[in-house]
Motif scaffolding. Structure first.
Motif, short mmCIF file in Angstrom:
data_model
loop_
_atom_site.label_atom_id
_atom_site.label_comp_id
_atom_site.label_asym_id
_atom_site.label_seq_id
_atom_site.Cartn_x
_atom_site.Cartn_y
_atom_site.Cartn_z
N GLU A 18 -0.06 0.03 -5.38
CA GLU A 18 0.79 -0.46 -4.30
C GLU A 18 1.29 -1.87 -4.55
N TYR A 49 3.31 5.51 -6.55
CA TYR A 49 3.12 4.22 -5.87
C TYR A 49 1.63 3.93 -5.69
N THR A 50 0.88 4.94 -5.31
CA THR A 50 -0.56 4.78 -5.14
C THR A 50 -1.22 4.48 -6.48
N PRO A 55 0.74 -1.94 1.24
CA PRO A 55 0.66 -0.58 1.78
C PRO A 55 2.01 -0.17 2.40
N ALA A 56 2.40 1.06 2.13
CA ALA A 56 3.67 1.56 2.67
C ALA A 56 3.54 1.91 4.15
N CYS A 62 11.03 0.61 -1.69
CA CYS A 62 10.61 -0.79 -1.61
C CYS A 62 11.81 -1.72 -1.66
#
Length: 90
Positions: free
Chosen positions: A83, A78-79, A87-88, A59
């Motif tokens: 997040e 991360y989830t 969203p990645a 990030c």
């Protein structure tokens, strides 16, 4: 004549592209050999494993359009942290 010059300058400013305002964002990346970073979610090292092509989330964090830092997360962390930077992207 001065009024015309002022109007022309105003027109140029209106058509000039504005600078983009940078926002924090996240991307998925494969964990590479030699990686020595710590997950912001769990505090553990993000480790490379030869037989598993695990992914991490990287990030870029911006505050008021100015870059501040880079944060790394395990994909699962991360989830689990909802997040925080959206969203990645792949």
């Amino acid at each position: 004549m001065a009024a015309t010059a002022t109007a022309t300058r105003s027109a140029r400013r209106a058509t000039r592209a504005k600078k983009p305002v940078w926002k924090s964002r996240a991307v998925f990346r494969v964990i590479e050999a030699g990686s020595a970073v710590t997950c912001e979610g769990c505090g553990e090292h993000i480790k490379f494993k030869a037989k598993i092509r695990a992914k991490q989330v990287i990030c870029n964090v911006y505050t008021k359009g100015v870059w501040q830092r880079v944060e790394h997360f395990h994909d699962e962390c991360y989830t689990r942290s909802d997040e925080p930077y959206g969203p990645a992207a792949d």
